[in-house]
Design a protein around this motif. Structure first.
Motif: not given
Length: 813
Positions: A564, A607, A609
């Motif tokens: 991230s 992020s 993700e």
């Protein structure tokens, strides 16, 4: 056609061997995907041409009584002040393609290039009646109108003007205008006044009538002619003297109390005024008898009770028979009159009176503008200035009544006034921005300016008002008309010829509304910061990123698919001013995101993700298609987690050497591949740098150079994003074409402009493509600012068009 093969030299052979070996080892050791995806380059087609053509047709306003009917007429027949439409197209004479986004002006009765150059403001003020912009296909449709009715009538020439565009070449060579004639009729109005609107049985009164044209000008030839008055069934004829026909009339004995009409009329043809007709409202009535008459009617009341008569002493009408003109909260109004009883005699004692002004007679107390008291003879006067948000501009009526509580009910005469208002401009928005202190623009950029015109007193919208927008004091004039809600929008193009510099960092835009029938003009202005270069400052978290660099870690930590971080930065112009409220595109790990700059700043967060696939990805930050900042992000494989186990003896090879795991072989292969890649990059970089140190092949070597070799060098420069060098090489290729196809042996020694003239004389290739190529070459060769891919694409497309024209010429011959 003879095909030439290019022989590989030793250096090329060495590089080819390295590449083949590298590919072989890469295939053997592991499969590595190319980190830099190939992007197809599409050369843009030129949307503007050097020599335009302008066509136009005038069509009339749709008649109000047949809204479904639209007719194209040449010439068109209209009444002065009515709307007409000019339609046409601006096209490239060579290709026939429409030229988009160009201003078109409509002038009434007069236009010349000398007046346009020496006094554009005066020319616009006196003769400009409409303005529009060509659409994506070069078409335009412009609604035009002589809004102040002050211009000439008769057979009028309407000029449709394209003022030229410096982007098409010298303005004097590409500007155009066309003209059509239009038949325009002026209308004659009858003005009728009486000294009172209240009459008593058997009493006399006087009336006055005068003729004026639709622009309030008098008609000298009417003197000596006669006006007919019709009162209570009897016709009276009165001669016009000093523009007015005065007559004394009386109420017949025994007339019943009530309302009666006084009518007057005038037969127009004896005036022998060409293109002047009577009081008609539409050109549809031109062929009817109604066009031969100017008429007026006034309603008068016969009363038997108390009555109030008065006159407006100030201001006086500007022309005979007209109504006084009053500006709200400015003009002083003075009235005087008398109140009498039912015997038409003074009451003999003071009476409290109130003066009312409204659009129609009412009993509303809010319409009271002044209070006064009569003397014993019933005489009174009052002076006041109009105020009140309820008042509307245009025609209003004035009357006087006895104040309540006195037991007196009186009928009042009614006088008319024309109320004018002051307009005010709201602070405009530019491209949706209300903060005018932060407006920035580049040369050639379109600014969408929106605002509203309101009544300065009550904020009522002012509709049908023309708004002018202009860059500086002599830029192109842009027009728009306000809607029913008072709003307008002007798409103003910043002059593309502006050259921002330390002494030229700002420009000024002025907006002005033209006065209308009932409103005064208003104006405003604001400054715009201008620029044509930008700078990127980019960070990953707090790590500064260099352009074209490859990032493998952020803050000392390797990049993995689940890392991230925040991509952030600032964009400023060449004067270090942050660029605000502009849209940029960010392309990162294959995803495109739009961001709006705030005080020059932008940011985008990953992020972790996203689960990014390992590999190298090009990251781009793009501003306005002309400027970009590129670098690469390399994401590594996820680190493997290992579990400690009991040590065991490693297998040995057949020769009894030390133990060796299978991974060592892979790492050796990768090391060899890496070494070869490093050598290849060093070689290629050195070779490219040697070429780049020279701005282009020397003039002496052009004649000896193979066109195919030069085209290959252009491709190399494009791949390296050295667009300046690519444009210069494209011009060198054009020199070779001139030598081999036109026999111009001294092409390399001629100046670009000389060479262009030599080529134009052959009439074998499009002049616009030669012009485009030379413009881009001169910019790349002699300017210091950044040369973007768009400029290279334009030059390469021009070179391609030249080659294509030569090929087609050979085939046809």
């Amino acid at each position: 056609m003879t095909l030439q093969k290019k022989r590989l030299n030793n250096n090329d052979s060495f590089l080819l061997i390295i590449v083949i070996t590298c590919l072989f080892l890469v295939n053997t050791a592991s499969s590595i995907h190319s980190p830099f995806p190939q992007t197809a380059v599409t050369s843009p087609s030129l949307t503007k041409a050097v020599i335009p053509q302008l066509t136009s047709t005038i069509s009339s306003q749709k008649p109000l009584d047949s809204p479904s009917h639209s007719q194209t007429i040449s010439p068109t027949v209209i009444l002065r002040g009515n709307t007409f439409t000019v339609t046409g197209r601006l096209v490239d004479l060579d290709s026939g393609a429409g030229i988009p986004d160009e201003p078109i002006y409509v002038y009434w009765s007069y236009f010349s290039w000398s007046s346009y150059e020496s006094d554009p403001d005066g020319l616009a003020e006196d003769y400009l009646v409409g303005q529009g912009t060509t659409d994506s296909e070069g078409y335009f449709s412009i609604s035009a109108r002589d809004s102040d009715h002050s211009k000439v009538a008769g057979e009028v020439t309407v000029y449709t003007v394209f003022p030229g565009d410096p982007l098409l070449g010298p303005i004097q060579e590409n500007r155009r205008y066309t003209n059509e004639t239009i038949l325009c009729y002026a209308t004659l109005h009858m003005n009728l006044l009486t000294n009172t609107s209240l009459l008593r049985d058997g009493k006399s009164f006087w009336a006055a009538a005068a003729l004026t044209l639709d622009n309030d000008s008098l008609v000298p030839s009417a003197n000596g002619e006669s006006i007919s008055f019709n009162w209570q069934g009897t016709e009276y004829v009165q001669a016009i003297t000093n523009y007015i026909a005065n007559i004394t009339l009386s109420v017949a004995e025994g007339t019943t109390i009530g309302s009666y009409s006084l009518q007057c009329s005038f037969y127009v043809p004896p005036l022998d005024l060409p293109f002047v007709v009577g009081s008609i409202s539409s050109s549809a009535y031109l062929e009817t008898t109604a066009a031969d008459w100017a008429n007026a009617t006034r309603s008068l009341s016969v009363i038997d009770g108390a009555g109030i008569t008065f006159s407006i002493d100030e201001p006086l009408p500007t022309t005979p028979g007209a109504t006084p003109k009053v500006v709200r909260e400015q003009t002083m109004i003075h009235v005087s009159g008398q109140i009498t009883n039912d015997e038409d005699e003074p009451f003999g004692f003071p009476v409290d009176l109130q003066v009312y002004v409204d659009s129609a007679v009412s009993s509303s107390s809010s319409a009271v503008q002044a209070s006064t008291t009569s003397n014993d003879l019933g005489e009174f006067n009052a002076t006041f200035v109009l105020s009140g948000s309820y008042l509307s501009v245009g025609s209003n009526v004035v009357w006087v009544d006895a104040a309540s509580g006195q037991g007196i009910q009186a009928n009042s005469t009614i006088s008319e006034i024309t109320l004018y208002g002051n307009s005010t401009m709201t602070s405009p928005t530019v491209n949706g921005m209300a903060n005018l202190s932060s407006i920035m623009a580049m040369p050639g950029e379109t600014l969408r300016i929106s605002g509203a015109l309101l009544d300065a007193y009550n904020d009522a919208p002012v509709s049908g008002m023309t708004v002018e927008g202009r860059w500086g004091t002599s830029g192109t004039l842009y027009l728009a008309n306000t809607s029913s809600s008072g709003t307008y929008t002007i798409n103003l193009v910043v002059p593309p010829t502006i050259n921002p510099g330390p002494n030229n960092m700002y420009g000024n835009i002025s907006l002005r509304s033209r006065s209308t029938q009932y409103y005064t003009s208003s104006n405003t202005s604001f400054s715009v910061a201008i620029f044509d270069e930008i700078s990127f400052t980019v960070f990953l978290n707090n790590t500064l990123v260099a352009e074209d660099s490859t990032i493998t870690n952020v803050g000392g930590e390797p990049l993995y698919g689940n890392s991230s971080f925040i991509l952030q930065g600032t964009i400023t112009d060449q004067f270090d001013r942050p660029i605000n409220n502009r849209l940029i595109r960010i392309i990162i790990v294959g995803v495109e995101i739009n961001r709006t700059l705030s005080a020059g700043n932008f940011s985008y967060a990953l992020s972790g993700e996203e689960n990014i696939t390992p590999g190298t990805y090009e990251t781009s930050i793009i501003y306005n298609q002309d400027f970009d900042f590129n670098f690469y992000l390399t994401f590594a494989d996820y680190p493997e987690t290992t579990t400690p186990t009991t040590p065991t003896s490693e297998p040995t090879n057949n020769n009894g050497d030390e133990p060796m795991t299978g991974n060592i072989l892979i790492w050796v292969a990768i090391a060899v591949v890496g070494l070869i890649i490093v050598l290849a990059v060093i070689y290629a970089f050195g070779r490219f740098r040697r070429g780049k140190d020279k701005d282009s092949p020397s003039t002496e070597s052009v004649a000896k150079m193979d066109l195919q070799t030069l085209m290959s060098q252009i491709d190399d420069a494009e791949s390296a994003k050295d667009y300046r060098r690519a444009i210069v090489l494209s011009y060198r290729a054009f020199e070779i074409i001139c030598m081999k196809n036109f026999g111009i042996r001294d092409a390399p020694t001629q100046s670009p402009r000389e060479l262009a003239r030599s080529v134009a004389a052959t009439n074998r290739i499009p002049v616009r493509d030669v012009t485009m190529l030379i413009m881009k070459y001169e910019e790349a060769r002699y300017s210091d600012h950044k040369i973007g891919k768009d400029r290279y694409n334009a030059a390469r497309q021009a070179l391609h068009n030249i080659q294509l024209a030569l090929k087609q010429g050979h085939e046809s011959s």
